[in-house]
Design a protein around this motif. Structure first.
Motif, PDB file in Angstrom:
ATOM      1  N   GLY A  10       9.718   6.668   8.902  1.00  0.00           N
ATOM      2  CA  GLY A  10       9.086   7.325   8.625  1.00  0.00           C
ATOM      3  C   GLY A  10       7.874   7.219   9.248  1.00  0.00           C
ATOM      4  N   THR A  11       6.816   8.398   8.666  1.00  0.00           N
ATOM      5  CA  THR A  11       5.899   9.674   9.238  1.00  0.00           C
ATOM      6  C   THR A  11       4.572   8.531   9.658  1.00  0.00           C
ATOM      7  OG1 THR A  11       4.975  11.075   7.554  1.00  0.00           O
ATOM      8  CG2 THR A  11       6.626  11.791   9.635  1.00  0.00           C
TER       9      THR A  11
ATOM     10  N   SER B  92      -0.761   0.514   3.653  1.00  0.00           N
ATOM     11  CA  SER B  92      -2.110   0.176   4.227  1.00  0.00           C
ATOM     12  C   SER B  92      -2.962   1.483   3.658  1.00  0.00           C
ATOM     13  CB  SER B  92      -1.853   0.136   5.733  1.00  0.00           C
ATOM     14  OG  SER B  92      -2.747   0.211   6.552  1.00  0.00           O
ATOM     15  N   ALA B  93      -2.067   2.791   4.435  1.00  0.00           N
ATOM     16  CA  ALA B  93      -2.777   3.816   4.331  1.00  0.00           C
ATOM     17  C   ALA B  93      -3.001   4.256   2.506  1.00  0.00           C
ATOM     18  CB  ALA B  93      -1.429   5.001   4.589  1.00  0.00           C
TER      19      ALA B  93
ATOM     20  N   ALA C 289      11.291   9.103   3.598  1.00  0.00           N
ATOM     21  CA  ALA C 289      10.599  10.591   2.693  1.00  0.00           C
ATOM     22  C   ALA C 289       9.569  10.510   1.638  1.00  0.00           C
ATOM     23  CB  ALA C 289      11.625  11.894   2.569  1.00  0.00           C
ATOM     24  N   GLN C 290      10.201  10.099   0.704  1.00  0.00           N
ATOM     25  CA  GLN C 290       9.156  10.185  -0.507  1.00  0.00           C
ATOM     26  C   GLN C 290       8.337   9.310  -0.191  1.00  0.00           C
ATOM     27  OE1 GLN C 290      11.853   8.180  -3.797  1.00  0.00           O
ATOM     28  NE2 GLN C 290      12.800  10.827  -3.734  1.00  0.00           N
ATOM     29  N   LEU C 291       7.778   8.035   0.236  1.00  0.00           N
ATOM     30  CA  LEU C 291       7.191   7.001   0.449  1.00  0.00           C
ATOM     31  C   LEU C 291       6.131   8.054   1.668  1.00  0.00           C
ATOM     32  CD1 LEU C 291       8.457   3.577   0.935  1.00  0.00           C
ATOM     33  CD2 LEU C 291       6.916   4.056  -0.744  1.00  0.00           C
ATOM     34  N   ASP C 292       6.307   8.589   2.896  1.00  0.00           N
ATOM     35  CA  ASP C 292       5.917   9.705   3.500  1.00  0.00           C
ATOM     36  C   ASP C 292       5.274  10.951   2.571  1.00  0.00           C
ATOM     37  OD1 ASP C 292       5.766   8.137   5.451  1.00  0.00           O
ATOM     38  OD2 ASP C 292       7.625   9.436   5.890  1.00  0.00           O
TER      39      ASP C 292
ATOM     40  N   ILE D 182       4.360  10.750  -0.112  1.00  0.00           N
ATOM     41  CA  ILE D 182       3.037  10.044  -1.731  1.00  0.00           C
ATOM     42  C   ILE D 182       1.704   9.936  -0.423  1.00  0.00           C
ATOM     43  CG2 ILE D 182       2.396   7.652  -2.521  1.00  0.00           C
ATOM     44  CD1 ILE D 182       4.923   7.868  -3.859  1.00  0.00           C
ATOM     45  N   ALA D 183       1.573   9.078   0.804  1.00  0.00           N
ATOM     46  CA  ALA D 183       1.188   8.856   1.386  1.00  0.00           C
ATOM     47  C   ALA D 183      -0.111  10.156   1.923  1.00  0.00           C
ATOM     48  CB  ALA D 183       1.511   8.117   2.719  1.00  0.00           C
ATOM     49  N   ASP D 184       0.906  10.951   2.531  1.00  0.00           N
ATOM     50  CA  ASP D 184       0.202  12.680   2.942  1.00  0.00           C
ATOM     51  C   ASP D 184      -0.737  13.006   1.818  1.00  0.00           C
ATOM     52  OD1 ASP D 184       1.582  12.315   4.792  1.00  0.00           O
ATOM     53  OD2 ASP D 184       3.089  13.262   4.722  1.00  0.00           O
TER      54      ASP D 184
END
Length: 317
Positions: A77-78, A143-144, A231-234, A236-238
């Motif tokens: 995860g990025t 956290s983000a 990738a889906q979580l990333d 959302i965060a992005d």
């Protein structure tokens, strides 16, 4: 560290082993910073041989920190990788600053700068204990999102406070005697301004609600058990990371003198980001059927406030 990309390791990646190794390398680096600082805290200077040994130990500690960071593959995860990279960079930069301080300071006594730099390395090394260590990328994304929500909450409260009926938005700035009385459009909101700004506040509150709901959904349903879910979580965060700067830009344009077209443009930018966040969340695994109600409601709230902003500013086009 800042520009390199960790590769996918040949060996199976074990997250607990990674965290243990990262914690150990940060701890060793903290100890090496202490040794280096003490060696140059008072005369006499260390011998050439001692200097060489100190330098080697510091270099090895930093290389170990960077090496462990490079163990973390992209597939984890990025969002998680960015947090670990930022913590690693802070440690490396802290050690560079400490070394520079020692090289430029006279050795008669321990300088304030050297104390501050040493403390900076300790603090950077302690950050490893604050990194989210839950289920892989899910904890990092939680956290983000929580950090974004905190910033947006503050912005909403600040603007609500400024918009209190009859309050001077610049009341906290000392009045300049030379300027005299500030009774002009540059420092006060007109009634028309306040009508426009109430819809902008609606959009800012929708931003807060959006982050709160997405955060709750990621906590409740977020999984990092496959590359697709990670990738889906990333994603959302992005996109959620874009909410806070968009809220700030809108808030800044709301202060007098109000330019209605600038407000409309910034509101449209924020509305577009919110619609994207809701769309990405809705099509991901964090939004099962039970979560669709609030997605629909918040989409409606964004449209409602944006339409009112368009109505108030139509005459300005």
């Amino acid at each position: 560290v800042t520009e390199g990309e960790p590769g996918e390791g040949r060996e199976p990646f074990e997250l607990p082993r990674f965290w243990d190794a990262l914690g150990q390398t940060f701890q060793v680096t903290s100890q090496e910073a202490t040794k280096l600082s003490l060696a140059f805290s008072r005369p006499p200077l260390p011998s050439a041989e001692d200097c060489r040994k100190l330098s080697e130990d510091v270099q090895n500690a930093i290389l170990a920190v960077a090496t462990v960071y490079y163990w973390l593959p992209k597939g984890q995860g990025t969002t998680l990788r960015k947090m670990v990279r930022d913590a690693t960079t802070e440690v490396v930069e802290g050690m560079i600053q400490l070394t520079d301080t020692i090289l430029s300071a006279p050795v008669e006594s321990l300088s304030q700068e050297q104390l501050i730099s040493t403390g900076g390395v300790w603090e950077a090394c302690e950050q490893v204990s604050n990194l989210p260590r839950g289920e892989y990328n899910q904890a990092a994304v939680v956290s983000a999102l929580a950090a974004c929500l905190g910033v947006v909450k503050d912005a909403v409260e600040e603007m609500e406070h400024a918009l209190v009926e009859g309050q001077d938005p610049y009341g906290d700035i000392m009045e300049d005697e030379e300027l005299g009385f500030r009774g002009n459009r540059d420092t006060y909101w007109s009634e028309a301004d306040r009508q426009l700004l109430s819809s902008c506040m609606g959009l800012m509150k929708a931003s807060k609600a959006c982050l709160k709901k997405v955060l709750g959904a990621v906590k409740a349903h977020g999984k990092a058990d496959s590359s697709e879910h990670i990738a889906q979580l990333d994603d959302i965060a992005d996109i959620a990371n874009e909410i806070s700067p968009s809220v700030d830009e809108l808030a800044l344009s709301m202060y007098p003198p109000v330019n209605p077209l600038a407000v409309r443009l910034n509101a449209a930018k924020l509305a577009s980001v919110l619609k994207k966040v809701l769309e990405i969340a809705k099509t991901s695994h964090v939004c099962p059927a039970s979560e669709e109600g609030w997605v629909q409601f918040l989409n409606g709230a964004v449209d409602h406030n944006m339409n009112k902003i368009k109505d108030f500013t139509q005459g300005q086009l």
